[in-house]
Design a protein around this motif. Structure first.
Motif, PDB file in Angstrom:
ATOM      1  N   PHE A   1      43.104  36.010  39.979  1.00  0.00           N
ATOM      2  CA  PHE A   1      44.609  36.473  40.349  1.00  0.00           C
ATOM      3  C   PHE A   1      44.631  37.477  41.593  1.00  0.00           C
ATOM      4  N   GLU A   2      43.855  38.412  41.707  1.00  0.00           N
ATOM      5  CA  GLU A   2      43.885  39.448  42.706  1.00  0.00           C
ATOM      6  C   GLU A   2      43.689  38.760  43.979  1.00  0.00           C
ATOM      7  N   LEU A   3      42.863  37.917  44.064  1.00  0.00           N
ATOM      8  CA  LEU A   3      42.605  37.193  45.487  1.00  0.00           C
ATOM      9  C   LEU A   3      43.778  36.568  45.807  1.00  0.00           C
TER      10      LEU A   3
ATOM     11  N   LYS B   1      48.791  36.189  49.238  1.00  0.00           N
ATOM     12  CA  LYS B   1      50.003  35.968  49.734  1.00  0.00           C
ATOM     13  C   LYS B   1      50.732  37.020  49.976  1.00  0.00           C
ATOM     14  N   LYS B   2      50.568  38.308  49.451  1.00  0.00           N
ATOM     15  CA  LYS B   2      51.424  39.481  49.570  1.00  0.00           C
ATOM     16  C   LYS B   2      50.642  40.470  50.328  1.00  0.00           C
ATOM     17  N   GLY B   3      49.394  40.570  50.743  1.00  0.00           N
ATOM     18  CA  GLY B   3      48.639  41.569  51.438  1.00  0.00           C
ATOM     19  C   GLY B   3      47.948  42.521  50.372  1.00  0.00           C
TER      20      GLY B   3
ATOM     21  N   LYS C   1      46.329  48.587  42.990  1.00  0.00           N
ATOM     22  CA  LYS C   1      46.142  47.938  41.552  1.00  0.00           C
ATOM     23  C   LYS C   1      47.114  47.043  40.868  1.00  0.00           C
ATOM     24  N   LEU C   2      46.635  46.047  40.236  1.00  0.00           N
ATOM     25  CA  LEU C   2      47.395  45.134  39.568  1.00  0.00           C
ATOM     26  C   LEU C   2      47.017  45.151  38.227  1.00  0.00           C
TER      27      LEU C   2
ATOM     28  N   CYS D   1      56.894  36.686  36.287  1.00  0.00           N
ATOM     29  CA  CYS D   1      55.337  36.873  36.059  1.00  0.00           C
ATOM     30  C   CYS D   1      54.649  35.746  36.544  1.00  0.00           C
ATOM     31  N   LYS D   2      53.259  35.920  36.438  1.00  0.00           N
ATOM     32  CA  LYS D   2      52.451  34.951  36.739  1.00  0.00           C
ATOM     33  C   LYS D   2      51.404  34.599  35.837  1.00  0.00           C
TER      34      LYS D   2
END
Length: 294
Positions: A138-140, A145-147, A151-152, A228-229
């Motif tokens: 998810f982080e990758l 996409k967003k840069g 922290k997520l 959300c995703k």
């Protein structure tokens, strides 16, 4: 050099290079190498070091084995793998087996307990590893996409569903039958959710698919809409795993008691049987969620 009159006798009886037949294995060898041959001939009789009985070399291992005939060969207890360290000859082993029944049972119970504990630890490590991998994916994807991001807020919940055949049987009899997971929290600033699974599918996928969804627990106060995703992953429980992943990203209305988003076509029953998704009559579903997606 040999006198002509003695040549026949020399060739047959005294020549070191004459060919002779081993009396034990019937192989032809050069006479001067006969002793070397006897030292490794499989049919040559040798004395057992435990009982001194003459035994053909190739049969010695069988002679001194647990099922052999040597009365004095040292044998390991048949419960050695469970922890018994006793070693004795055939007669001593018979007495040991008779006198140590209780200790052998205790060793077996301890071994079984250790095996279960080891399996539990292994399953826990696998679950933790899968959770870390899901978060990294998810982080990758977000970074691509967003840069960069510091922290997520990503939640990973793994659901072990047991007694799968009985769940399917109940679902066949009742189209509204469902299985609920225990509630789980999405994070410090998050919400309480639980997963719901329909073993025989829901709606127009009834009978052909497994359906799965996430629900918001009653009592949580949520904003009307939330971007959300999330993903549902069916874990393949073999080393050469090929997991089934259904991923969604959308803005949905979050309300207590309302489903997160319909995933009625999660996996077909044919696909479910195609690999080791069912193991020990159970399946594993992983749910991964990222809230407040920009």
């Amino acid at each position: 050099m040999v006198m002509k009159k003695d040549m026949e006798s020399h060739v047959k009886k005294t020549c070191m290079n004459r060919k002779v037949e081993c009396r034990y294995c019937k192989i032809t060898v050069t006479f001067k190498f006969l002793n070397d041959h006897h030292a490794q001939c499989e049919m040559f009789p040798v004395a057992c070091k435990y009982c001194q009985e003459q035994v053909v070399r190739k049969e010695m291992n069988e002679h001194v084995s647990k099922d052999g005939t040597c009365p004095n060969s040292p044998l390991e207890c048949e419960f050695s793998e469970a922890g018994c360290r006793f070693i004795g000859n055939r007669n001593e082993m018979t007495i040991h087996d008779h006198n140590d029944v209780t200790s052998h049972l205790s060793l077996l119970m301890k071994q079984q307990s250790n095996t279960k504990s080891s399996l539990a630890v292994t399953k826990s490590l696998l679950s933790s590893t899968r959770a870390c991998l899901a978060k990294r994916e998810f982080e990758l994807e977000f970074i691509t996409k967003k840069g960069p991001v510091s922290k997520l807020d990503i939640c990973v919940f793994e659901w072990n569903i047991t007694d799968w055949l009985e769940c399917k049987r109940k679902s066949k009899l009742n189209s509204f039958y469902r299985i609920k997971s225990k509630p789980f929290h999405t994070g410090p600033q998050g919400y309480n959710l639980y997963l719901v699974l329909f073993p025989m599918g829901y709606g127009r996928y009834r009978g052909s698919h497994v359906s799965v969804d996430a629900y918001v627990c009653k009592g949580d106060q949520l904003p009307k809409k939330q971007h959300c995703k999330f993903s549902f992953t069916l874990i393949d429980q073999q080393p050469d795993a090929i997991n089934v992943v259904v991923r969604r990203e959308k803005t949905i209305e979050l309300m207590p008691g309302k489903f997160f988003s319909a995933t009625d076509d999660f996996i077909t029953h044919e696909e479910l049987r195609s690999r080791s998704y069912i193991q020990n009559n159970g399946i594993v579903i992983q749910f991964c969620l990222q809230l407040n997606v920009p």
